[in-house]
Design a protein around this motif. Structure first.
Motif, PDB file in Angstrom:
ATOM      1  N   LEU A 277     -12.810   2.122   0.927  1.00 19.45           N
ATOM      2  CA  LEU A 277     -12.142   0.824   0.806  1.00 19.45           C
ATOM      3  C   LEU A 277     -11.611   0.653  -0.621  1.00 19.45           C
ATOM      4  N   GLY A 278     -12.457   0.970  -1.599  1.00 22.54           N
ATOM      5  CA  GLY A 278     -12.044   0.875  -3.003  1.00 22.54           C
ATOM      6  C   GLY A 278     -10.822   1.741  -3.255  1.00 22.54           C
ATOM      7  N   PHE A 279     -10.845   2.918  -2.682  1.00 19.67           N
ATOM      8  CA  PHE A 279      -9.733   3.864  -2.865  1.00 19.67           C
ATOM      9  C   PHE A 279      -8.415   3.301  -2.302  1.00 19.67           C
ATOM     10  N   VAL A 280      -8.450   2.784  -1.070  1.00 20.10           N
ATOM     11  CA  VAL A 280      -7.187   2.304  -0.483  1.00 20.10           C
ATOM     12  C   VAL A 280      -6.714   1.005  -1.134  1.00 20.10           C
ATOM     13  N   LEU A 281      -7.656   0.148  -1.509  1.00 19.69           N
ATOM     14  CA  LEU A 281      -7.257  -1.118  -2.148  1.00 19.69           C
ATOM     15  C   LEU A 281      -6.567  -0.837  -3.474  1.00 19.69           C
ATOM     16  N   GLU A 282      -7.119   0.126  -4.191  1.00 23.63           N
ATOM     17  CA  GLU A 282      -6.566   0.495  -5.483  1.00 23.63           C
ATOM     18  C   GLU A 282      -5.188   1.141  -5.321  1.00 23.63           C
ATOM     19  N   ASN A 283      -5.104   2.112  -4.434  1.00 28.53           N
ATOM     20  CA  ASN A 283      -3.872   2.878  -4.262  1.00 28.53           C
ATOM     21  C   ASN A 283      -2.728   2.058  -3.673  1.00 28.53           C
ATOM     22  N   LEU A 284      -3.067   1.095  -2.835  1.00 30.72           N
ATOM     23  CA  LEU A 284      -2.009   0.319  -2.175  1.00 30.72           C
ATOM     24  C   LEU A 284      -1.941  -1.115  -2.693  1.00 30.72           C
ATOM     25  N   GLN A 285      -2.660  -1.379  -3.744  1.00 30.61           N
ATOM     26  CA  GLN A 285      -2.678  -2.703  -4.395  1.00 30.61           C
ATOM     27  C   GLN A 285      -2.849  -3.827  -3.373  1.00 30.61           C
TER      28      GLN A 285
END
Ligand code: ATP
Length: 238
Positions: free
Chosen positions: A112-120
């Motif tokens: 979740l952290g990864f996708v939130l970060e990558n896709l703002q």
């Protein structure tokens, strides 16, 4: 990573794809282009095992996608009108998709952290999907396809109908993720190809017309224009 051999798809009398051979590797950002009805979506649906070929095969990391569905775990796919659950918040939606992949809590939190970060997407995490702008909705669709961190990401017209800022976000993400993964994107927008693609595959009437760098494709037109090269090869006027 993906090997396409002798691939043909016939819908009744319509031959949507005719004997296509291609292969794609990690670290490539491939743009799939072609006029309306060229066969781009059909190729994507075949690569993701959504439909069966009439002839030929698609291998994902050596596994035939039709006979060995485990190959699907390498893939993330966002179709043109990717279905979302409007009543869910972004968090609920991503948790639901992670559940389908049977992710444990710690694994989900990490992803979740990864996708939130990558896709703002952090700022809209607790917002219902139906209340989001088109650009955010599109990014949530991509986030869902990305939650299991696939090696291969396939995006069907991801920037269709988005404003320049939202397009920019998607382009930045593609460039970043495409460094270590394989990304295949379909589009009609040649500016997008120029800005982001490392390789272009041009399909017309089910046939492969071009497979190479955007820089080489530009040279097909005397003016070095991708738009003109596209029109020349697909029979449109200069
Ligand atoms: P667009 O850019 O307009 O989305 P495309 O390049 O993605 O087009 P496809 O959607 O793959 O093209 O369609 C290729 C051809 O196959 C078209 O002639 C289309 O009408 C036909 N086709 C696609 N899906 C079906 C289907 N389920 N049944 C019958 N014909 C179909």
């Amino acid at each position: 990573m993906i090997t396409i051999k002798n691939l043909t798809k016939q819908y009744g009398n319509i031959k949507a794809l005719d004997n296509i051979h291609l292969s794609f590797e990690k670290g490539e950002i491939v743009f799939l282009v072609g006029p309306n009805g060229a066969g781009k979506s059909t190729l994507m649906k075949l690569m993701t095992g959504f439909i069966r070929p009439t002839q030929g095969e698609v291998l994902i990391n050596g596994k035939n996608i039709q006979s060995d569905r485990s190959g699907l775990s390498y893939l993330g796919y966002v179709p043109e009108n990717s279905p979302l659950y409007p009543e869910m918040t972004v968090y609920e939606y991503l948790k639901f998709i992670a559940g389908l992949w049977k992710q444990k809590k710690e694994e989900f939190i990490d992803n979740l952290g990864f996708v939130l970060e990558n896709l703002q997407l952090r700022e809209v995490l607790n917002q219902k999907i139906e209340t989001l702008s088109k650009g955010f909705k599109r990014r949530v669709g991509v986030a869902g396809a990305l939650i299991h961190r696939p090696e291969i990401l396939i995006l069907d017209e991801p920037t269709e109908g988005l404003d320049p800022n939202q397009k920019y976000h998607i382009h930045q993400f593609i460039k970043e993720y495409g460094q270590e993964h394989l990304i295949i994107v379909s589009t009609h927008i040649m500016e997008e190809v120029e800005a982001v693609a490392k390789r272009v595959v041009l399909i017309h009437k089910g046939h492969l017309l071009w497979n190479g760098s955007p820089q080489d494709l530009q040279q097909v037109s005397s003016e070095g224009s991708l738009d003109k090269a596209f029109r020349l090869l697909t029979g449109g006027k200069q």
